[in-house]
Design a protein around this motif. Sequence first.
Motif, PDB file in Angstrom:
ATOM      1  N   GLU A 180       0.750  -1.194  -0.065  1.00 45.12           N
ATOM      2  CA  GLU A 180      -0.040  -0.040   0.180  1.00 45.12           C
ATOM      3  C   GLU A 180       0.740   1.172   0.148  1.00 45.12           C
ATOM      4  O   GLU A 180       1.838   1.400   0.943  1.00 45.12           O
ATOM      5  CB  GLU A 180      -0.956   0.095   1.242  1.00 45.12           C
ATOM      6  N   VAL A 181       0.809   2.138  -1.065  1.00 39.69           N
ATOM      7  CA  VAL A 181       1.671   3.154  -1.000  1.00 39.69           C
ATOM      8  C   VAL A 181       0.859   4.661  -0.838  1.00 39.69           C
ATOM      9  O   VAL A 181      -0.386   4.591  -1.200  1.00 39.69           O
ATOM     10  CB  VAL A 181       2.482   3.328  -2.431  1.00 39.69           C
ATOM     11  N   GLU A 182       1.493   5.579  -0.248  1.00 37.68           N
ATOM     12  CA  GLU A 182       0.901   6.982  -0.105  1.00 37.68           C
ATOM     13  C   GLU A 182       1.710   7.819  -0.811  1.00 37.68           C
ATOM     14  O   GLU A 182       2.984   8.043  -0.403  1.00 37.68           O
ATOM     15  CB  GLU A 182       0.641   7.263   1.444  1.00 37.68           C
ATOM     16  N   ILE A 183       1.150   8.658  -1.846  1.00 38.07           N
ATOM     17  CA  ILE A 183       2.007   9.614  -2.529  1.00 38.07           C
ATOM     18  C   ILE A 183       1.699  10.694  -2.328  1.00 38.07           C
ATOM     19  O   ILE A 183       0.542  10.896  -1.972  1.00 38.07           O
ATOM     20  CB  ILE A 183       1.989   9.254  -4.097  1.00 38.07           C
ATOM     21  N   VAL A 184       2.690  11.772  -1.680  1.00 37.71           N
ATOM     22  CA  VAL A 184       2.150  13.277  -1.544  1.00 37.71           C
ATOM     23  C   VAL A 184       2.838  13.998  -2.832  1.00 37.71           C
ATOM     24  O   VAL A 184       3.907  13.841  -3.266  1.00 37.71           O
ATOM     25  CB  VAL A 184       2.878  13.719  -0.241  1.00 37.71           C
ATOM     26  N   CYS A 185       2.034  14.994  -3.444  1.00 39.81           N
ATOM     27  CA  CYS A 185       2.552  15.670  -4.476  1.00 39.81           C
ATOM     28  C   CYS A 185       1.778  16.946  -4.315  1.00 39.81           C
ATOM     29  O   CYS A 185       0.505  17.266  -3.818  1.00 39.81           O
ATOM     30  CB  CYS A 185       2.144  15.019  -5.606  1.00 39.81           C
ATOM     31  N   PRO A 186       2.272  17.870  -5.114  1.00 43.67           N
ATOM     32  CA  PRO A 186       1.301  19.285  -5.322  1.00 43.67           C
ATOM     33  C   PRO A 186       0.406  18.852  -6.227  1.00 43.67           C
ATOM     34  O   PRO A 186       0.507  18.083  -7.124  1.00 43.67           O
ATOM     35  CB  PRO A 186       2.517  20.115  -6.082  1.00 43.67           C
ATOM     36  N   SER A 187      -0.984  19.666  -6.004  1.00 36.90           N
ATOM     37  CA  SER A 187      -2.065  19.061  -6.724  1.00 36.90           C
ATOM     38  C   SER A 187      -1.865  18.973  -8.057  1.00 36.90           C
ATOM     39  O   SER A 187      -2.669  18.196  -8.663  1.00 36.90           O
ATOM     40  CB  SER A 187      -3.285  20.076  -6.083  1.00 36.90           C
ATOM     41  N   ASP A 188      -1.276  20.175  -8.567  1.00 38.47           N
ATOM     42  CA  ASP A 188      -1.340  20.083 -10.423  1.00 38.47           C
ATOM     43  C   ASP A 188      -0.638  18.855 -10.763  1.00 38.47           C
ATOM     44  O   ASP A 188      -0.565  18.690 -12.050  1.00 38.47           O
ATOM     45  CB  ASP A 188      -0.695  21.460 -10.469  1.00 38.47           C
ATOM     46  N   ALA A 189       0.029  17.984  -9.717  1.00 37.41           N
ATOM     47  CA  ALA A 189       0.575  16.936 -10.520  1.00 37.41           C
ATOM     48  C   ALA A 189      -0.333  15.658 -10.118  1.00 37.41           C
ATOM     49  O   ALA A 189       0.204  14.432 -10.504  1.00 37.41           O
ATOM     50  CB  ALA A 189       2.131  16.559  -9.866  1.00 37.41           C
ATOM     51  N   THR A 190      -1.289  15.669  -9.294  1.00 36.35           N
ATOM     52  CA  THR A 190      -2.215  14.638  -9.111  1.00 36.35           C
ATOM     53  C   THR A 190      -2.587  13.969 -10.275  1.00 36.35           C
ATOM     54  O   THR A 190      -2.201  12.205 -10.197  1.00 36.35           O
ATOM     55  CB  THR A 190      -3.321  15.147  -8.156  1.00 36.35           C
ATOM     56  N   ALA A 191      -3.029  14.414 -11.404  1.00 34.21           N
ATOM     57  CA  ALA A 191      -3.452  13.833 -12.428  1.00 34.21           C
ATOM     58  C   ALA A 191      -2.345  12.612 -13.213  1.00 34.21           C
ATOM     59  O   ALA A 191      -2.385  11.490 -13.293  1.00 34.21           O
ATOM     60  CB  ALA A 191      -3.889  14.553 -13.423  1.00 34.21           C
ATOM     61  N   ARG A 192      -1.180  13.551 -13.186  1.00 36.12           N
ATOM     62  CA  ARG A 192       0.036  12.751 -13.646  1.00 36.12           C
ATOM     63  C   ARG A 192       0.439  11.507 -12.558  1.00 36.12           C
ATOM     64  O   ARG A 192       0.683  10.590 -13.201  1.00 36.12           O
ATOM     65  CB  ARG A 192       1.268  13.902 -13.721  1.00 36.12           C
ATOM     66  N   ILE A 193       0.251  11.747 -11.528  1.00 40.74           N
ATOM     67  CA  ILE A 193       0.870  10.736 -10.594  1.00 40.74           C
ATOM     68  C   ILE A 193      -0.300   9.497 -10.623  1.00 40.74           C
ATOM     69  O   ILE A 193       0.288   8.391 -10.808  1.00 40.74           O
ATOM     70  CB  ILE A 193       0.460  11.103  -8.957  1.00 40.74           C
ATOM     71  N   ASN A 194      -1.562   9.778 -10.976  1.00 41.91           N
ATOM     72  CA  ASN A 194      -2.558   8.931 -10.920  1.00 41.91           C
ATOM     73  C   ASN A 194      -2.100   8.137 -12.446  1.00 41.91           C
ATOM     74  O   ASN A 194      -2.425   6.869 -12.432  1.00 41.91           O
ATOM     75  CB  ASN A 194      -4.035   9.216 -11.079  1.00 41.91           C
TER      76      ASN A 194
END
Length: 680
Positions: A590-604
């Motif tokens: 189970e991973v938890e990624i933290v990122c600036p919101s403008d990168a969330t789509a890229r992370i997904n």
Amino acid sequence: MADAAVPTGPRCIALVGPFQSGKTTLMEALLARTGAIARAGSIEAGTSIGDASAEARHHRIGVELSVATTTFMGDSYTFLDCPGSVEFAQEMRAVLPAVDAAVVVCEADEKKVPQLQLILRELEELRIPRFLFVNKIDKADGRLEDVLALLQPVSRAPLMLRQIPTRDGERVNGFVDLALERAFVYRDQAASDVVDLTEDLRQREQQARFAMLETLADHDDELMAQLLDDIPPPPDRVFGDLVRELREGLVCPVLLGAAQRSNGVLRLLKALRHEAPGVAATRARLGVDTAGDAVAYVMKTVHAGHGGKLSIARVLAGEIGDGTVLAGPDQPAGRVSGVLRLLGAGTEKQGIARAGDTVGLGRLDGARTGETLSSGKAPAAPVASLISPPPVLAMALSARERKDDVKLGQALHKLSDEDPSLTMAHSADSHDVVIRGQGEMHLRVAIARLENRFGVAVASRRPAVGYRETIRKAVVQKARHRKQSGGHGQFGDVVVEIKPLPPGSGFRFEDRITGGVVPRAYIPAVEEGIVEGLKQGPLGFPVVDVAAALIDGSYHAVDSSDMAFRTAGRMAVAEALPQCQPVLLEPIHEVEIVCPSDATARINAILSARRGQILGFDTREDWSGWDVVRAQLPEAEIGDLIVEIRSATGGVGSFTSRFDHMAELVGRAADQIVASRHAA
Ligand SMILES: Nc1nc2c(ncn2[C@@H]2O[C@H](COP(=O)(O)OP(=O)(O)O)[C@@H](O)[C@H]2O)c(=O)[nH]1
Ligand SMILES: [Mg+2]
């Protein structure tokens, strides 16, 4: 005028800021301006005081803290050049608690704003007074107001312009100091010239000064009243507010310059001298008791290749000299042997370190980075508690030469003592040592240090994924081990039932022998043989979630032995497993990624491409403009995940992971893993 308030005594100032913003260059300029070095060296030529290690020179970036002490107007100043890369942020984190102030070096680069946010946050949380130094003003092409508008959202305190740039055509050629109300023209590698304020400039100055005063007045009612009544505030009041509001973290003053040309450097030094607190204020911030004992905070630990350990420490109270005995929170630190003044890699003996000094202390074998040491009987109250960020990348190492195995272990031990964000562990599945750290560069630098400093050459590879296998079908298997050779023979005969267990059950053994067909004494040997047989299944991996029952067998009065029954047990498993429909299991985290919101789509998108199952996302608690994405991801896909996260988030995204469960893996992907296991 304001001089009465100038704290005297040694100061300790951190130079922090995003990667490549000019911190090392600025330290060079500060040292040259104050006469600690004859002239500024350069990063490109490898002649700077900071970044002097072989690894830093090689990569031309800061990979560790550099410390240099100089003297300015009769006071000692120690500058701490902290690496900007998030992979080496632990070096910065370890020094910050005990500094008087920080100079945040930045440039007008949108891409570096997230990194700036991380750094400002650390400072804000520790309540460190901070200046912003907008560097590279020599190549600035936009308006300064736009730069500040870009940076303000990531600072909790208002960014307050202390200077405005003046221009010759497009080029910034000097500045007006809004507190002194004086104009300066930059000169290369020299102090600026004072020039007259032209009428046009005076108007701009008045406007900008008013904005500065308004910011100060937010925390000074009397100043606010004076501004509203159009009464020019007395200079003492303005300087007093600049000092107080900086120290209380209410404002973040902004200064300008070009470190490479030594522009704005003297102004910065003067601002530090007049406004940055001294050690007394820092003690008060940290709640250090001054009962008379010496108290020092360890900012960094260095192990020289040939054994000596050096603790870089700030003396917060009392005095430390050769022979001072110090203790940490839970063990003696040792007797100081050598008090050193530091200038990058260079050192010079200093008889005694006074309160406020930042020095190297020799031979404190029991001292660790982040500890508060005391010369008193009772341990000092700790001024900080350092928490290492969880590792995000692992690498498996082995010494190139077998004879270096022990040396490798010892050297790694020293490296993780120096840098707690680097950890080591012996891997369970192989003979490798697995190191874990903060990114590719972090681990590569650790490997280079092993070679450069400790003389251990290593081979590195991606650590093995913890695949397992299990079975889907039950089988009853007979196995007889019989050997007639010379005198004693060997005889063991068993019937074993192997069957699958629910996921997570591990291994279970059951003895269902009746009538003593296999004597009690041999049964543990049968179990041992079965366990051995499960160590590597037909797919090449340890077999889990199976039950084995010994249901029948026979023995021989003379030839039976533990060894014979162990062999029989192992044979039964080896023969049974291929008939049990073996299936590959892969670990899922189970991973938890933290990122600036403008990168969330890229992370997904990254997670989906890595066979991830997204569980959800949320705004990150207490971090405006950031998200947390939770997902389940195969361990095999986590190996280099950080590399992609960093490149999608301007270097600031990160993740944590923990093992969740094993999942069946079938089809082509499984076939490939099995094939490469058998090829290895
Ligand atoms: N134009 C310009 N370049 C600078 C200035 N200060 C530093 N640099 C350059 O910026 C790069 C990064 O500088 P460095 O001091 O290593 O940055 P650090 O990573 O923050 O320590 C180097 O190539 C420097 O020569 C400056 O004032 N003006
Ligand atoms: Mg640097």
